[in-house]
Design a protein around this motif. Structure first.
Motif, mmCIF file in Angstrom:
data_model
loop_
_atom_site.group_PDB
_atom_site.id
_atom_site.type_symbol
_atom_site.label_atom_id
_atom_site.label_comp_id
_atom_site.label_asym_id
_atom_site.label_seq_id
_atom_site.Cartn_x
_atom_site.Cartn_y
_atom_site.Cartn_z
ATOM 1 N N LYS A 46 7.675 5.876 5.525
ATOM 2 C CA LYS A 46 6.695 5.881 4.727
ATOM 3 C C LYS A 46 6.928 5.546 3.275
ATOM 4 C CE LYS A 46 5.776 10.301 5.727
ATOM 5 N NZ LYS A 46 4.843 11.434 5.833
ATOM 6 N N LEU A 47 7.844 5.468 2.959
ATOM 7 C CA LEU A 47 8.577 5.157 1.490
ATOM 8 C C LEU A 47 8.703 3.631 1.338
ATOM 9 C CD1 LEU A 47 10.621 8.116 0.711
ATOM 10 C CD2 LEU A 47 8.324 8.024 -0.002
ATOM 11 N N ALA A 48 9.022 2.966 2.599
ATOM 12 C CA ALA A 48 9.491 1.541 2.385
ATOM 13 C C ALA A 48 8.250 0.723 1.954
ATOM 14 C CB ALA A 48 10.127 1.183 3.742
ATOM 15 N N ILE A 49 8.828 -0.625 1.499
ATOM 16 C CA ILE A 49 8.222 -1.787 1.011
ATOM 17 C C ILE A 49 8.373 -2.912 1.929
ATOM 18 C CG2 ILE A 49 7.411 -3.099 -1.057
ATOM 19 C CD1 ILE A 49 8.665 -0.933 -2.562
ATOM 20 N N VAL A 50 9.498 -3.039 2.413
ATOM 21 C CA VAL A 50 9.802 -4.151 3.211
ATOM 22 C C VAL A 50 10.771 -3.806 4.604
ATOM 23 C CG1 VAL A 50 9.993 -5.455 1.139
ATOM 24 C CG2 VAL A 50 11.999 -4.535 2.289
ATOM 25 N N GLU A 51 10.653 -4.876 5.397
ATOM 26 C CA GLU A 51 11.268 -4.757 6.555
ATOM 27 C C GLU A 51 12.740 -4.755 6.392
ATOM 28 O OE1 GLU A 51 12.959 -4.623 10.376
ATOM 29 O OE2 GLU A 51 13.088 -6.492 9.158
ATOM 30 N N THR A 52 13.868 -4.262 7.252
ATOM 31 C CA THR A 52 15.055 -4.229 6.930
ATOM 32 C C THR A 52 16.000 -4.204 8.036
ATOM 33 O OG1 THR A 52 15.181 -1.753 7.255
ATOM 34 C CG2 THR A 52 14.953 -2.548 4.817
ATOM 35 N N LYS A 53 15.738 -3.669 8.933
ATOM 36 C CA LYS A 53 16.777 -3.716 10.245
ATOM 37 C C LYS A 53 16.893 -4.904 10.976
ATOM 38 C CE LYS A 53 17.961 0.575 10.961
ATOM 39 N NZ LYS A 53 19.545 1.086 10.959
ATOM 40 N N ALA A 54 15.500 -5.403 11.346
ATOM 41 C CA ALA A 54 15.519 -6.959 11.836
ATOM 42 C C ALA A 54 16.108 -7.931 10.947
ATOM 43 C CB ALA A 54 14.005 -7.469 12.294
ATOM 44 N N ARG A 55 15.649 -7.687 9.611
ATOM 45 C CA ARG A 55 16.007 -8.712 8.735
ATOM 46 C C ARG A 55 17.670 -8.717 8.392
ATOM 47 N NH1 ARG A 55 13.755 -12.836 7.044
ATOM 48 N NH2 ARG A 55 11.763 -11.526 6.893
ATOM 49 N N GLY A 56 18.158 -7.493 8.605
ATOM 50 C CA GLY A 56 19.656 -7.404 8.644
ATOM 51 C C GLY A 56 20.576 -7.760 9.586
ATOM 52 N N ALA A 57 19.830 -7.811 10.849
ATOM 53 C CA ALA A 57 20.295 -8.459 12.226
ATOM 54 C C ALA A 57 20.325 -9.770 12.299
ATOM 55 C CB ALA A 57 19.766 -7.922 13.532
ATOM 56 N N LYS A 87 0.967 -1.272 -0.105
ATOM 57 C CA LYS A 87 0.035 -0.083 0.059
ATOM 58 C C LYS A 87 0.899 1.287 -0.060
ATOM 59 C CE LYS A 87 -3.797 -2.369 2.531
ATOM 60 N NZ LYS A 87 -4.564 -2.466 3.623
ATOM 61 N N THR A 88 2.190 1.230 -0.046
ATOM 62 C CA THR A 88 2.885 2.194 -0.009
ATOM 63 C C THR A 88 2.818 3.242 -0.820
ATOM 64 O OG1 THR A 88 4.533 1.089 1.269
ATOM 65 C CG2 THR A 88 5.477 3.085 0.201
ATOM 66 N N ALA A 89 2.766 2.840 -2.392
ATOM 67 C CA ALA A 89 2.347 3.814 -3.303
ATOM 68 C C ALA A 89 1.046 3.713 -3.579
ATOM 69 C CB ALA A 89 3.191 3.155 -4.601
ATOM 70 N N VAL A 90 0.166 3.394 -2.965
ATOM 71 C CA VAL A 90 -1.366 3.556 -3.116
ATOM 72 C C VAL A 90 -2.179 4.549 -2.538
ATOM 73 C CG1 VAL A 90 -3.468 2.320 -3.353
ATOM 74 C CG2 VAL A 90 -1.379 1.118 -3.979
ATOM 75 N N LEU A 91 -1.504 4.730 -0.981
ATOM 76 C CA LEU A 91 -2.489 5.419 -0.075
ATOM 77 C C LEU A 91 -1.908 6.886 -0.240
ATOM 78 C CD1 LEU A 91 -2.272 3.174 2.898
ATOM 79 C CD2 LEU A 91 -4.082 3.401 1.228
ATOM 80 N N GLU A 92 -2.787 7.693 0.183
ATOM 81 C CA GLU A 92 -2.399 9.084 0.255
ATOM 82 C C GLU A 92 -1.509 9.393 1.329
ATOM 83 O OE1 GLU A 92 -3.433 11.354 -2.018
ATOM 84 O OE2 GLU A 92 -4.076 9.994 -3.201
#
Length: 565
Positions: free
Chosen positions: A438-449, A91-96
């Motif tokens: 608000k621009l992100a599509i996926v999780e990063t910090k926990a994934r990286g750790a 929904k990142t690119a869909v919602l206002e």
């Protein structure tokens, strides 16, 4: 003099805009706002929003904030609305914007040159614990970001930060952002030249000044006299890189027009040598060119790299000399290759004065307020009042006597930090990701750790320098194009046809030695769940096929698509 629609700060004669749109360049007479951002910047200088935050919004609450302040001008004071919890990446690119906005803010604390005192780090830790639910992330531009900030608390936070010499002024927005600098400036034994005075002069003269508070978009600066080349100078709008001129001695080589995101471009040398006491003037000239000639019609073309691509370094230097400096620059040499494959200063290193600095590695820059306070206490207990952040999401404690180094390293280990980390902990960075952005599509910090832990378990003997950069969207805040393994977040289908989080893979990017952007192999995508398997597999192929002393980036450039998949 600041450029305004009435008085551009350039000697170039005005031309009437006529009927064509042009590129929105002030110096060409194109002053009419051509998008919403240019309109709100014209309506009111963004620095003025601080008064409204202090006198209106903090007293009346979130609902009282003007939309142009909320999603525009407040960035000039380091404030972004964070992502509302529970909104998936599809929904990142869909919602206002108002549907994505939470009623809380990310607050970016500006740390020029990465320089902190123990009192300053302790203050950030206290703000984190009192106002930000304990959150704190070290960024890849030497700042520290906090989350869950209420507008009602912002004046008190500013008061606490400013009492110890910190600020959030122009930490975001279309303005000169934090000046990144060598974290060991004036300290390292192998330094070419100390750029700290230039960082201070630029900050004191220009940050918070309305002369440069309305640029076409953000402007990123890097200054380093380290032979390690520790400020990713190749991807900044302007960078000053330490060199020794054969006649004039130590100074700086000037690079202009770097940047990443969806249209990556490496900076180019102007071929000019600049002494330390002229850096601020040259910096102001380049920013002036960006302000006056930068493209304002389309936000997607409003970075300095696009102007540099059209002009080239020869024309850019000529305009800088003729219209802004009013004098020629001295021709100078290019910098040598970086003196180390690691550019983060992690480990134990001797200083110029015989003492030592100790660099250590948090996982993907994530810390917390309580831990920041403990780091400050640990530094003070070992005789240090000075700390640094790096552009690799790492930290450094300075001024440690030799007989205290081992004790300090043990104290850091007890806090969960490593002075001798694995290549995976040392070389993995991640952007904020979907948790707050608000621009992100996926999780990063926990994934990286989690990826770090899994690779350390699976490949305990791997000891080559390696960078793994994880980004939650295409905007490249984590520099995916310049990593050995760059991972750009996207949604994809798994083997069962379910939509899941995943990554497009970039391989073989590099800065410093043989700088260039990573290779994209057609169709090479990996789900988040499959990420450890993929990285283990490609590193196994690297170790199998590499030539003697071959770097991962060099191997990736020549490897077959089969070896990379």
């Amino acid at each position: 003099m600041a450029a305004t629609p009435e008085q551009p700060a350039t000697a170039t004669p005005r031309r009437k805009a006529g009927r064509h749109r042009g590129e929105g360049q002030w110096a060409m007479g194109h002053f009419t706002p051509l998008n919403g951002n240019e309109q709100f910047k014209k309506d009111d200088d963004s620095l003025n929003v601080r008064t409204r935050i202090e006198t209106i919004y903090s007293k009346r609450g979130f609902d009282s904030i003007d939309p142009n302040d909320l999603r525009g001008r407040m960035r000039w004071w380091g404030l972004y609305t964070q992502r509302k919890p529970g909104i998936d990446g599809g929904k990142t690119a869909v919602l206002e914007p108002e549907e994505l906005d939470d009623r809380y803010f990310m607050l970016r604390v500006r740390i020029d040159g990465g320089r902190l005192t123990t009192a300053q780090l302790r203050a950030i830790g206290e703000v984190s614990q009192e106002y930000a639910r304990g959150t704190a992330d070290i960024t890849d531009r030497q700042n520290i970001q906090l989350h869950w900030i209420r507008i009602e608390d912002v004046p008190a936070i500013w008061q606490k930060l400013e009492a110890v010499g910190l600020s959030t002024t122009e930490a975001c927005g279309d303005c000169p952002r934090v000046i990144i600098g060598s974290p060991v400036a004036g300290i390292a034994a192998d330094e070419i030249i100390d750029g700290s005075p230039a960082v201070d002069e630029i900050h004191d003269r220009y940050i918070g000044s309305k002369e440069f508070s309305n640029l076409p978009r953000k402007f990123k600066t890097a200054i380093s006299g380290s032979p390690v080349q520790d400020v990713v100078h190749e991807i900044n709008d302007i960078a000053f890189v330490g060199v020794v001129h054969p006649e004039h001695g130590p100074g700086f080589d000037v690079w202009v027009g770097g940047g990443l995101s969806t249209n990556p471009r490496l900076a180019e040398r102007l071929g000019a040598w600049v002494p330390l006491d002229e850096v601020a003037d040259v910096w102001a000239g380049v920013v002036g060119i960006f302000r006056d000639y930068g493209y304002r019609r389309l936000r997607t073309r409003a970075r300095l790299k696009f102007l540099m691509a059209d002009w080239g370094p020869a024309k850019f230097r000529q305009v800088l000399e003729d219209e802004y400096l009013k004098r020629p620059l001295v021709d100078g040499p290019a910098p040598d290759e970086p003196s180390s494959r690691w550019r983060d200063h992690v480990g134990v290193h001797q200083q110029q004065d015989g003492r030592f600095y100790v660099g250590f590695a948090p996982r993907v820059g994530r810390v917390d307020g309580s831990t920041l306070a403990k780091i400050a206490d640990l530094a003070a207990a070992h005789g240090s009042d000075r700390l640094r952040t790096t552009v690799e999401q790492k930290m450094i404690i300075l001024d440690v006597e030799q007989d205290r180094v081992e004790s300090l390293a043990a104290g850091l280990e007890a806090l969960g930090f490593q002075v001798k980390p694995s290549p995976f902990r040392r070389g993995t960075m991640a952007c904020t990701g979907i948790e707050y952005c608000k621009l992100a599509i996926v999780e990063t910090k926990a994934r990286g750790a989690a990826l770090i832990e899994e690779l350390e378990r699976r490949l305990p003997e791997f000891d080559e320098p390696l960078t793994i950069n994880i980004n939650g969207c295409p905007n490249a805040c984590a520099r995916i194009q310049t990593a050995d393994i760059g991972l750009k977040g996207q949604l994809m289908l798994d083997g069962d046809g379910n939509q899941v989080e995943g990554f497009q893979v970039h391989l073989g990017g590099a800065l410093g030695l043989e700088a260039g952007f990573g290779r994209k192999v057609r169709g090479l995508k990996v789900t988040s769940a499959e990420l450890p398997d993929y990285v283990e597999r490609v590193l196994g192929k690297f170790q199998e096929e590499r030539e003697e002393d071959e770097r991962f980036a060099t191997w990736a450039a020549r490897a077959s698509a089969e070896s990379l998949s």
